[in-house]
Motif scaffolding. Structure first.
Motif, PDB file in Angstrom:
ATOM      1  N   UNK A 103       0.774  -1.278   0.010  1.00 31.15           N
ATOM      2  CA  UNK A 103      -0.115   0.255   0.121  1.00 31.15           C
ATOM      3  C   UNK A 103       1.020   1.078   0.144  1.00 31.15           C
ATOM      4  N   UNK A 104       0.268   2.380  -0.625  1.00 28.43           N
ATOM      5  CA  UNK A 104       0.906   3.813  -0.633  1.00 28.43           C
ATOM      6  C   UNK A 104       0.116   4.391  -0.025  1.00 28.43           C
ATOM      7  N   UNK A 105       0.288   5.432   1.017  1.00 29.35           N
ATOM      8  CA  UNK A 105      -0.697   6.193   1.376  1.00 29.35           C
ATOM      9  C   UNK A 105      -0.380   7.498   1.068  1.00 29.35           C
ATOM     10  N   UNK A 106      -1.481   8.429   0.892  1.00 32.04           N
ATOM     11  CA  UNK A 106      -1.504   9.857   0.478  1.00 32.04           C
ATOM     12  C   UNK A 106      -2.355  10.598   1.298  1.00 32.04           C
ATOM     13  N   UNK A 107      -1.785  11.897   1.899  1.00 31.60           N
ATOM     14  CA  UNK A 107      -2.402  12.753   2.820  1.00 31.60           C
ATOM     15  C   UNK A 107      -2.176  14.137   2.581  1.00 31.60           C
ATOM     16  N   UNK A 129      -6.720   9.734   4.745  1.00 27.32           N
ATOM     17  CA  UNK A 129      -5.618   9.443   3.815  1.00 27.32           C
ATOM     18  C   UNK A 129      -6.314   8.412   2.538  1.00 27.32           C
ATOM     19  N   UNK A 130      -5.592   8.986   1.536  1.00 31.45           N
ATOM     20  CA  UNK A 130      -5.950   7.941   0.411  1.00 31.45           C
ATOM     21  C   UNK A 130      -5.044   6.809   0.336  1.00 31.45           C
ATOM     22  N   UNK A 131      -5.468   5.475  -0.268  1.00 33.01           N
ATOM     23  CA  UNK A 131      -4.402   4.765  -0.132  1.00 33.01           C
ATOM     24  C   UNK A 131      -4.501   4.015  -1.702  1.00 33.01           C
TER      25      UNK A 131
END
Length: 62
Positions: free
Chosen positions: A31-35, A44-46
């Protein structure tokens, strides 16, 4: 998605935005998290790593 243990990082190009930028955590398996850096405790988006790589490749072309 549990992002406990995520190590968040900002782009080196974000300094001109008064610290307001997107942060990415790519240290978790699968997974890559983006916030939003202004709301570190907010949502956060994943993305899967493949989807994130595709997004970056597209963004670099644009």
């Amino acid at each position: 998605m549990d992002l406990t243990g995520a190590i968040w990082r900002k782009s080196s190009r974000s300094s001109g935005n008064q610290g307001n930028c997107v942060e990415v955590a790519d240290n978790l398996p699968g997974v890559v998290g983006v916030r939003d850096s202004k709301h570190p405790h907010g949502p956060a988006l994943t993305f899967t790593p493949d989807t994130w790589r595709s997004f970056l490749a597209y963004a670099k072309r644009s």
